[in-house]
Design a protein around this motif. Structure first.
Motif, mmCIF file in Angstrom:
data_model
loop_
_atom_site.group_PDB
_atom_site.id
_atom_site.type_symbol
_atom_site.label_atom_id
_atom_site.label_comp_id
_atom_site.label_asym_id
_atom_site.label_seq_id
_atom_site.Cartn_x
_atom_site.Cartn_y
_atom_site.Cartn_z
ATOM 1 N N GLU A 135 -18.515 31.423 -1.025
ATOM 2 C CA GLU A 135 -18.509 31.665 0.424
ATOM 3 C C GLU A 135 -17.343 32.555 0.853
ATOM 4 O O GLU A 135 -17.463 33.341 1.803
ATOM 5 N N GLU A 136 -16.208 32.426 0.161
ATOM 6 C CA GLU A 136 -15.072 33.280 0.499
ATOM 7 C C GLU A 136 -15.426 34.749 0.261
ATOM 8 O O GLU A 136 -15.118 35.618 1.084
ATOM 9 N N GLU A 137 -16.069 35.025 -0.866
ATOM 10 C CA GLU A 137 -16.479 36.409 -1.137
ATOM 11 C C GLU A 137 -17.561 36.859 -0.158
ATOM 12 O O GLU A 137 -17.620 38.034 0.235
ATOM 13 N N ALA B 185 -16.525 43.585 5.079
ATOM 14 C CA ALA B 185 -16.629 44.947 4.543
ATOM 15 C C ALA B 185 -17.735 45.726 5.256
ATOM 16 O O ALA B 185 -17.641 46.947 5.430
ATOM 17 N N LEU B 186 -18.786 45.030 5.681
ATOM 18 C CA LEU B 186 -19.890 45.669 6.406
ATOM 19 C C LEU B 186 -19.678 45.616 7.922
ATOM 20 O O LEU B 186 -20.616 45.877 8.695
ATOM 21 N N GLN C 24 -13.952 49.638 -0.557
ATOM 22 C CA GLN C 24 -14.165 48.810 0.633
ATOM 23 C C GLN C 24 -14.416 47.354 0.236
ATOM 24 O O GLN C 24 -13.854 46.424 0.827
ATOM 25 N N MET C 25 -15.248 47.149 -0.752
ATOM 26 C CA MET C 25 -15.539 45.786 -1.202
ATOM 27 C C MET C 25 -14.302 45.136 -1.803
ATOM 28 O O MET C 25 -13.953 43.987 -1.491
ATOM 29 N N VAL D 156 -14.153 41.332 -2.685
ATOM 30 C CA VAL D 156 -15.480 41.266 -3.304
ATOM 31 C C VAL D 156 -15.458 42.053 -4.626
ATOM 32 O O VAL D 156 -15.120 43.243 -4.623
ATOM 33 N N PRO D 157 -15.789 41.426 -5.761
ATOM 34 C CA PRO D 157 -15.836 42.162 -7.029
ATOM 35 C C PRO D 157 -16.837 43.321 -6.955
ATOM 36 O O PRO D 157 -17.999 43.121 -6.590
ATOM 37 N N ALA D 158 -16.368 44.534 -7.248
ATOM 38 C CA ALA D 158 -17.234 45.709 -7.150
ATOM 39 C C ALA D 158 -16.712 46.797 -8.075
ATOM 40 O O ALA D 158 -15.505 46.874 -8.344
ATOM 41 N N GLY D 159 -17.624 47.634 -8.575
ATOM 42 C CA GLY D 159 -17.207 48.724 -9.443
ATOM 43 C C GLY D 159 -18.246 49.830 -9.467
ATOM 44 O O GLY D 159 -19.459 49.563 -9.467
ATOM 45 N N VAL D 160 -17.776 51.078 -9.462
ATOM 46 C CA VAL D 160 -18.681 52.230 -9.583
ATOM 47 C C VAL D 160 -19.331 52.204 -10.968
ATOM 48 O O VAL D 160 -18.679 51.870 -11.966
ATOM 49 N N ALA D 161 -20.622 52.539 -11.034
ATOM 50 C CA ALA D 161 -21.293 52.696 -12.333
ATOM 51 C C ALA D 161 -20.886 54.053 -12.903
ATOM 52 O O ALA D 161 -21.533 55.069 -12.649
ATOM 53 N N ASN D 162 -19.793 54.061 -13.652
ATOM 54 C CA ASN D 162 -19.212 55.310 -14.141
ATOM 55 C C ASN D 162 -20.138 56.031 -15.112
ATOM 56 O O ASN D 162 -20.769 55.407 -15.978
ATOM 57 N N ASN D 163 -20.183 57.362 -14.994
ATOM 58 C CA ASN D 163 -20.842 58.164 -16.031
ATOM 59 C C ASN D 163 -19.747 58.759 -16.940
ATOM 60 O O ASN D 163 -18.554 58.470 -16.770
#
Length: 403
Positions: free
Chosen positions: A259-261, A268-269, A312-313, A318-325
């Motif tokens: 719930e915290e996340e 964030a939104l 932003q996340m 909030v755990p978040a990461g770009v899908a790196n190429n």
């Protein structure tokens, strides 16, 4: 004190593809002297694999081979020539460890099995890493990482439940097994230090890989349920997935486990009205309405850069990461900061980025030197380690021993 952890240790590698060569490459980064036995008549298979620098096909121009074979010397030796086997044994007599990643039985047929090598070096440590191990009904079956990834259960768990398995990228197990192999070699060296005894290590790649699907094994063992593919979803999180972002083929992964996340996600939104809908009020309700939730998130992420979404996340917990190429990884700020890529000049490929083992010791940092051309150090090894005379070296060369 900056002595290397494996300084003074010599390893002879009869490696092939990735698992064996990468194990010894990392050992070389920690200070071991690694000599790779190769033959021009049947080179290591990844010397024939892309990418080639400037698309020029040549055994000494494969970046794939180069990346997995830093920190070692190359001895071209024809093991089908009787004198080639004798020279290999002489080299083992001057060494501490032998590694092979051939199919079970191949080293024995060359006369280079553990029992043979113990005759020339009683305390030798030998690690054999083939698909299924040295015993059992499948011991003689050859293979490589892609089918092994499937056989070990990993591929079945990757993808969506209503579609065929997709599998992780590449030969996934090739990059899991060397870490265990290196640990086993270090353990055997410590055992020899304490007892004076050598060791044979039967390092089955299948058994090393199966442990990475332990939750699926436990689920079947405890409840007789077979774990299935679940796409990007998680039973413990919602939202949980990889969402399309602004631009061409740009994505960002994010997960909300508690719930915290979730509150951070809503912040964030900027607390969009739909985040307050009762069907998203708890984890169980978000799981029940996950399709609609993902659709609404996707509407939001598509209007924003992937990097912006990630920051932003993260800034709201909030755990978040770009899908790196590949290009992203080349410019990743964390990898750049830690000097993960070590750029070195290769005589055929020019500037090559090499990657060390991911574990650094504060008192003994790794050092990287470039990968070898095939047979580049043959003469040096024969004369300086084995003590061959100029006449002997020329004689063996003329007979094809060093092909």
């Amino acid at each position: 004190m900056n002595n290397k952890i494996l300084e003074g240790i010599r390893i002879i590698e009869f490696g092939w593809a990735v698992v064996g060569p990468l194990t010894t490459s990392w050992a070389g980064g920690y200070g071991a002297e690694v000599i790779k036995i190769e033959t021009k008549t049947r080179p290591d298979i990844i010397r024939t694999m892309t990418p080639y620098k400037d698309d020029r096909v040549d055994l000494d121009n494969s970046l794939f081979f180069g990346r997995e074979n830093a920190n070692k010397y190359s001895l071209a030796l024809n093991l089908k020539h009787p004198e080639g086997v004798n020279i290999a044994k002489k080299l083992v007599a001057e060494s501490d460890c032998v590694l092979d990643s051939y199919t079970a039985g191949v080293m024995d047929r060359y006369g280079l099995g553990y029992e043979d090598l113990k005759q020339v070096k009683p305390d030798i440590i030998m690690l054999s890493s083939c698909m299924y191990g040295q015993t059992g009904p499948l011991r003689s079956m050859p293979g490589y990482g892609v089918p092994l990834t499937a056989i070990s259960g990993l591929t079945y768990l990757c993808g969506w439940p209503d579609r065929p398995p997709t599998g992780p990228y590449g030969s996934y197990t090739d990059y899991l097994v060397p870490r265990l192999n290196l640990l086993a070699l270090v353990s055997a060296l410590e055992y020899r230090r304490r007892t004076g005894k050598g060791t044979f290590i039967d390092a089955a790649q299948l058994e090393a890989s199966v442990q990475f699907v332990s939750p699926a094994l436990l689920e079947y063992g405890a409840n007789q349920r077979t774990a299935i593919r679940s796409g990007n979803t998680s039973n413990r999180a919602a939202p949980h997935g990889v969402f399309p972002c602004k631009g061409n083929d740009r994505w960002c992964a994010l997960s909300v486990f508690n719930e915290e996340e979730w509150q951070g996600f809503c912040e964030a939104l900027d607390h969009l009205p739909w985040t307050k809908r009762p069907e998203f009020a708890s984890l169980s309700e978000r799981k029940q309405n996950e399709g609609e939730l993902n659709r609404l998130i996707e509407e939001w992420t598509r209007q924003r850069e992937a990097e912006w979404v990630m920051v932003q996340m993260q800034s709201h917990g909030v755990p978040a990461g770009v899908a790196n190429n590949g290009q992203d990884l080349g410019h990743d700020p964390q990898l750049t900061y830690t000097h993960y890529y070590r750029r070195l000049e290769h005589p055929e490929m020019g500037a090559v980025d090499y990657a060390p083992h991911s574990i650094e010791f504060s008192n003994a940092p790794q050092e990287i030197f470039r990968s070898p051309c095939l047979g580049e150090h043959t003469e040096y090894i024969c004369k300086n380690i084995l003590g061959l005379s100029d006449q002997e070296f020329k004689k063996y060369s003329a007979e094809g021993v060093f092909e």
